[in-house]
Design a protein around this motif. Structure first.
Motif, PDB file in Angstrom:
ATOM      1  N   UNK A 160       0.830  -1.201   0.000  1.00  0.00           N
ATOM      2  CA  UNK A 160       0.000   0.000   0.000  1.00  0.00           C
ATOM      3  C   UNK A 160       0.865   1.253   0.000  1.00  0.00           C
ATOM      4  N   UNK A 161       1.904   1.249   0.845  1.00  0.00           N
ATOM      5  CA  UNK A 161       2.847   2.381   0.855  1.00  0.00           C
ATOM      6  C   UNK A 161       3.573   2.483  -0.486  1.00  0.00           C
ATOM      7  N   UNK A 162       4.026   1.317  -0.985  1.00  0.00           N
ATOM      8  CA  UNK A 162       4.808   1.299  -2.222  1.00  0.00           C
ATOM      9  C   UNK A 162       4.027   1.892  -3.387  1.00  0.00           C
ATOM     10  N   UNK A 163       2.719   1.659  -3.415  1.00  0.00           N
ATOM     11  CA  UNK A 163       1.902   2.193  -4.509  1.00  0.00           C
ATOM     12  C   UNK A 163       1.850   3.718  -4.466  1.00  0.00           C
ATOM     13  N   UNK A 164       1.974   4.303  -3.281  1.00  0.00           N
ATOM     14  CA  UNK A 164       1.978   5.767  -3.160  1.00  0.00           C
ATOM     15  C   UNK A 164       3.231   6.390  -3.781  1.00  0.00           C
ATOM     16  N   UNK A 165       4.291   5.600  -3.836  1.00  0.00           N
ATOM     17  CA  UNK A 165       5.582   6.092  -4.313  1.00  0.00           C
ATOM     18  C   UNK A 165       5.635   6.148  -5.837  1.00  0.00           C
ATOM     19  N   UNK A 188       9.029   7.692 -10.635  1.00  0.00           N
ATOM     20  CA  UNK A 188       9.169   6.322 -10.151  1.00  0.00           C
ATOM     21  C   UNK A 188       8.262   5.412 -10.976  1.00  0.00           C
ATOM     22  N   UNK A 189       8.868   4.501 -11.715  1.00  0.00           N
ATOM     23  CA  UNK A 189       8.150   3.625 -12.632  1.00  0.00           C
ATOM     24  C   UNK A 189       7.625   2.366 -11.942  1.00  0.00           C
ATOM     25  N   UNK A 190       8.415   1.817 -11.042  1.00  0.00           N
ATOM     26  CA  UNK A 190       8.034   0.588 -10.343  1.00  0.00           C
ATOM     27  C   UNK A 190       8.341   0.743  -8.853  1.00  0.00           C
ATOM     28  N   UNK A 191       7.460   0.203  -8.027  1.00  0.00           N
ATOM     29  CA  UNK A 191       7.659   0.233  -6.572  1.00  0.00           C
ATOM     30  C   UNK A 191       6.794  -0.870  -5.982  1.00  0.00           C
ATOM     31  N   UNK A 239       0.736   7.610   5.213  1.00  0.00           N
ATOM     32  CA  UNK A 239       2.032   7.550   4.523  1.00  0.00           C
ATOM     33  C   UNK A 239       2.037   8.493   3.330  1.00  0.00           C
ATOM     34  N   UNK A 240       0.951   8.498   2.562  1.00  0.00           N
ATOM     35  CA  UNK A 240       0.839   9.384   1.411  1.00  0.00           C
ATOM     36  C   UNK A 240       0.956  10.847   1.830  1.00  0.00           C
TER      37      UNK A 240
END
Length: 281
Positions: A160-165, A188-191, A239-240
């Motif tokens: 969930x955090x990674x998707x915000x990045x 950021x292309x992938x996270x 986080x967002x």
């Protein structure tokens, strides 16, 4: 951001007597104070430059795709050097240098290129990976190569955090003091986080991030913060908000260097073209 805003300098023409050699390098970062040359510490590029000089008798400057900090490893660092030597075939540099280099630095491949290639300025994407193992699963071979934790946080929350990045953001929040970049906006292309298995059959919690470029200690700050926040169950929306706040005081710890690897450098203009096209919509 559009690629036209990357502010990269124009490439310089090479003198006809100069050859540009491209190399892909892996190294065990725990034994070095980072990639870039320093006056008072041993670094990867220093060892490479001194080894090339010993081999062909020529002073060279080796340019990397980017810097890695002390203790950070590389599986696919890309660099180039401009040389006058006309005798050694480009593909032979890897074999010859590996015979002279310490075993913790390996040249994976070498090839001839031209002035349309620059290890740093023509790179289109940089991928980093971070590795965690639980304390109970650590082997004698993991020291300084994998970060250790008591337990793994919830994978769903981490992702969930990674998707915000993903996307284009100002990463001031996750940038360490000392960064000299004129802009802290990055694409950021992938996270994403995944659970994997190492060669011993033990679980590895891995984080992969790929973008056009990164700020000073940005990846380690993101990783450490996500792990801390997931441990306490922080909501994804919070986080967002922290990412958007541009407030360094709101972050968690900075993850250890030992778990971080510069994994791959892409020079393919088409690989992440979808991101540019999405931006232009």
């Amino acid at each position: 951001m559009p690629r036209s805003d990357w502010r990269r300098p124009p490439l310089q023409q090479l003198d006809p007597s100069i050859r540009r050699i491209r190399m892909t390098v892996s190294y065990h970062g725990a034994h070095y104070s980072g990639w870039q040359r320093q006056y008072n510490a041993l670094t990867v590029v220093q060892v490479l430059e001194e080894t090339v000089k010993a081999m062909i008798g020529e002073e060279v400057e080796i340019v990397g795709s980017g810097r890695t900090d002390s203790g950070v490893h590389a599986l696919g660092q890309v660099c180039h050097m401009d040389i006058r030597n006309q005798k050694v075939k480009a593909e032979k540099f890897a074999l010859a240098l590996n015979r002279l280099l310490p075993p913790d630095i390996r040249i994976l491949e070498s090839s001839e290129t031209g002035n349309t290639f620059h290890a740093r300025y023509t790179a289109m994407a940089r991928m980093y990976r971070y590795y965690f193992k639980r304390e109970q699963d650590m082997t004698a071979f993991d020291q300084s190569l994998v970060a250790k934790v008591k337990r793994f946080p919830a994978l769903e929350l981490l992702n969930g955090y990674a998707s915000c990045i993903q996307g284009t953001h100002d990463f001031t929040t996750f940038t360490a003091s000392g960064d000299v970049s004129s802009s802290r906006w990055r694409d950021i292309y992938e996270s994403y986080w995944r659970m994997e298995t190492d060669r011993w059959g033990k679980q590895l919690l891995t984080y992969t991030i790929c973008g056009n470029a990164f700020l000073y200690k940005m990846v380690r700050s993101l990783v450490g913060s996500m792990m801390d926040f997931a441990e306490i169950g922080m909501p994804v929306q919070e986080f967002s908000s922290i990412l958007a706040s541009k407030d360094r005081h709101k972050v968690g710890r900075t993850a250890q260097a030992c778990g971080l690897y510069l994994y791959k450098i892409s020079y393919d203009e088409n690989e992440y073209a979808w991101f540019e096209e999405k931006h232009d919509e």
